[in-house]
Design an enzyme around this catalytic site. Structure first.
Site, PDB file in Angstrom:
ATOM      1  N   GLY A   1       0.927  -1.204   0.024  1.00 53.82           N
ATOM      2  CA  GLY A   1       0.273  -0.135   0.018  1.00 53.82           C
ATOM      3  C   GLY A   1       1.031   1.151  -0.126  1.00 53.82           C
ATOM      4  N   ASP A   2       0.308   2.344  -0.796  1.00 51.86           N
ATOM      5  CA  ASP A   2       1.325   3.539  -0.714  1.00 51.86           C
ATOM      6  C   ASP A   2       1.072   3.957   0.663  1.00 51.86           C
ATOM      7  OD1 ASP A   2       2.555   5.786  -1.553  1.00 51.86           O
ATOM      8  OD2 ASP A   2       1.018   6.391  -2.861  1.00 51.86           O
ATOM      9  N   CYS A   3       2.151   5.065   0.898  1.00 49.76           N
ATOM     10  CA  CYS A   3       2.408   5.359   2.437  1.00 49.76           C
ATOM     11  C   CYS A   3       1.230   5.962   3.038  1.00 49.76           C
ATOM     12  CB  CYS A   3       3.500   6.633   2.386  1.00 49.76           C
ATOM     13  SG  CYS A   3       5.001   5.695   1.645  1.00 49.76           S
ATOM     14  N   ASP A   4       0.778   5.300   3.972  1.00 50.96           N
ATOM     15  CA  ASP A   4      -0.671   5.382   4.837  1.00 50.96           C
ATOM     16  C   ASP A   4      -1.846   5.237   3.994  1.00 50.96           C
ATOM     17  OD1 ASP A   4       0.583   5.724   7.063  1.00 50.96           O
ATOM     18  OD2 ASP A   4       1.037   7.847   6.749  1.00 50.96           O
ATOM     19  N   ALA A   5      -1.798   4.722   2.917  1.00 49.39           N
ATOM     20  CA  ALA A   5      -3.114   4.447   1.937  1.00 49.39           C
ATOM     21  C   ALA A   5      -4.106   3.502   2.804  1.00 49.39           C
ATOM     22  CB  ALA A   5      -2.708   4.093   0.759  1.00 49.39           C
TER      23      ALA A   5
END
Length: 247
Positions: free
Chosen positions: A178-182
């Site tokens: 997952g993208d950063c904090d997605a």
């Protein structure tokens, strides 16, 4: 070096891969990459479609053409990962899966409302090219996706796309991050942090950029929200990538 969208204007994917191959060689020798995302796991390339010139990340990606984006994606993956059947020079991470470039509120409630046809013809071809080229890792995006008959669901929670399409239909066996904090940013759609983590893992998102899995993953497991089988599968995919990188 030139921005991706500028280099892509040449229409010569092979020429644009030479710099990436050099960076991969440097990374494999333990030298830091000058780009964001240092190390052997490289967070790139960005393969999203340029649909709206106001989108803030157009310069990172290739073009408005699904075929051209796919051609560049495949060339970049092959040049950076190398041609050894067992080991990788570096692991490329095709991103951001998917429909990311129609976002309206990047970090929180962005919801891409797309038809099944638009998804298949516009947003997915570049990622299929990545899969065919052997991309070891993909990154799911911040936005939610609303499809016909399905309410807004975060891209990292779309098991029908991650497990169903990428893995079962296209035969991909890599790791989804997952993208950063997605994943964390979608918690407002779930009763608790633990249910949010569990939903992402069960959908096939093996790891996340950030601390959310680390903070709430164990509690989700102890509450019976995520299965041992799913955790084992996610860990196996991550370790396979690390073994192929020689870590």
């Amino acid at each position: 070096g030139p921005r991706t969208i500028s280099a892509a204007g040449r229409g010569d994917a092979a020429a644009s891969t030479r710099r990436r191959k050099l960076l991969a060689n440097n990374a494999n020798r333990g030298k830091p990459l000058p780009d964001k995302g240092c190390g052997l796991s490289v967070y790139g390339p960005t393969m999203n479609i340029n649909r709206d010139p106001r989108w803030g990340r157009n310069q990172e990606t290739v073009s408005e053409d699904p075929y051209l984006n796919g051609a560049y994606a495949a060339a970049l993956v092959r040049s950076v990962q190398g041609d050894d059947p067992r080991f990788l020079q570096a692991a490329f991470t095709c991103k951001h899966f998917t429909a990311y470039s129609v976002e309206t509120d990047r970090m929180n409630t962005s919801n891409a409302v797309v038809s099944d046809r638009d998804l298949a013809e516009t947003f997915l071809p570049a990622f299929k090219a990545c899969v065919i080229a052997g991309s070891q890792q993909l990154m799911c995006s911040y936005n939610a996706i609303t499809s016909p008959g399905l309410d807004a669901t975060g891209a990292c929670f779309r098991g029908d796309l991650i497990d169903g399409l990428l893995r079962e239909q296209w035969g991909w066996n890599g790791s989804m991050i997952g993208d950063c904090d997605a994943v964390a940013n979608q918690v407002f759609r779930y009763p608790s942090n633990e249910t949010c983590v569990a939903a992402a893992i069960e959908a096939g998102t093996d790891q996340n950029c950030g601390s959310f899995y680390g903070e709430f993953g164990m509690a989700a497991f102890e509450q019976g929200l995520v299965t041992t089988e799913r955790l084992t599968t996610a860990l196996a995919r991550i370790l396979l990538m690390r073994f192929r990188l020689g870590e």
